[in-house]
Design an enzyme around this catalytic site. Sequence first.
Site, PDB file in Angstrom:
ATOM      1  N   SER A  97       0.840  -1.204   0.000  1.00  0.00           N
ATOM      2  CA  SER A  97       0.000   0.000   0.000  1.00  0.00           C
ATOM      3  C   SER A  97       0.874   1.253   0.000  1.00  0.00           C
ATOM      4  O   SER A  97       1.650   1.443  -0.937  1.00  0.00           O
ATOM      5  CB  SER A  97      -0.971  -0.052   1.180  1.00  0.00           C
ATOM      6  N   ASP A 220      -9.494  -6.274  -3.838  1.00  0.00           N
ATOM      7  CA  ASP A 220      -9.055  -4.990  -3.294  1.00  0.00           C
ATOM      8  C   ASP A 220     -10.132  -3.942  -3.560  1.00  0.00           C
ATOM      9  O   ASP A 220     -10.442  -3.631  -4.713  1.00  0.00           O
ATOM     10  CB  ASP A 220      -7.738  -4.566  -3.944  1.00  0.00           C
ATOM     11  N   HIS A 247      -7.469  -5.899   0.203  1.00  0.00           N
ATOM     12  CA  HIS A 247      -6.341  -4.964   0.285  1.00  0.00           C
ATOM     13  C   HIS A 247      -5.375  -5.355   1.399  1.00  0.00           C
ATOM     14  O   HIS A 247      -4.163  -5.224   1.260  1.00  0.00           O
ATOM     15  CB  HIS A 247      -6.882  -3.551   0.533  1.00  0.00           C
TER      16      HIS A 247
END
Length: 283
Positions: A97, A220, A247
């Site tokens: 991320s 995600d 995610h």
Amino acid sequence: MPVTQVSLSAGTADVEYDRTGTGPGLVLVHGTGATREQWLPLTEAVADRFTVVAPDYSGSGGTTDHGGPLTLADLADEVLAAADHAGLDRFHLVGHSLGAAIATHLAAHRPERVRSLVLHAGWAHTDTRLRAEFTYWLDLLRADAEHGTANFARMLPLMAFGPRYWERTDTAANEELVRALATTPAPGIARQTEVDLSVDLRPLLGRVAAPTLVLASAHDRIMSAEQQQALLAGIPHTRYAEIDAGHGAPAEDPAGFAALVSRFLDERRAAEAETEAAAAARA
């Protein structure tokens, strides 16, 4: 834990990190609101053959800094400072991320230092959809701080986890997780989210020289397929893989995530060893 000091755009930071294992260097960069502890399952999987360095960057864990605004370059400098302090010259680099954005920035600016790159749930630039997402996070965080609520923690499982989490949990277990998340937010999560809002890596992607794995999560809800395609199109030497998770795959499926990442790292390690052996034979 080892600590190194680094100069940032608005002051200095004392960066705390873990150093584990033996072998070629491997640097792990956590995501928004997380800490280096998110990497424990992966570290356990590879520490017998890699020297693993996992820093907390500003706003998380044991790292302390000036308390002001941060930039993506600041966080990349912190990660590189930890690698330097740990004695790593060249290293493999994995980011999740925001950590993927930090890793991309570092690999583009210091290509001579990065052996290979793994980007999980990364993105090329904060478009209108992502700006709305991150602004919503900030609204929730501010409301929680003002009213003592836990709306951000309640949103996290909905945002981060895929169908397999919901199939194996129940309401009581999810509520227990929400309570735990509400008590452990990174103190600088809002500052990190402001960095999320600023990401635009498009001018840098072509400068990434390292072989790169773009690792997407099939479920995600934050990072779109278009963002993954932008990374694949922009970085010269890429391959694609996908994990059946949301995610937050490192937490949702730690074993599956570690297996995918370690397989790529082992392939790159073997390829480098073969190249070095061929060079030695020619000499």
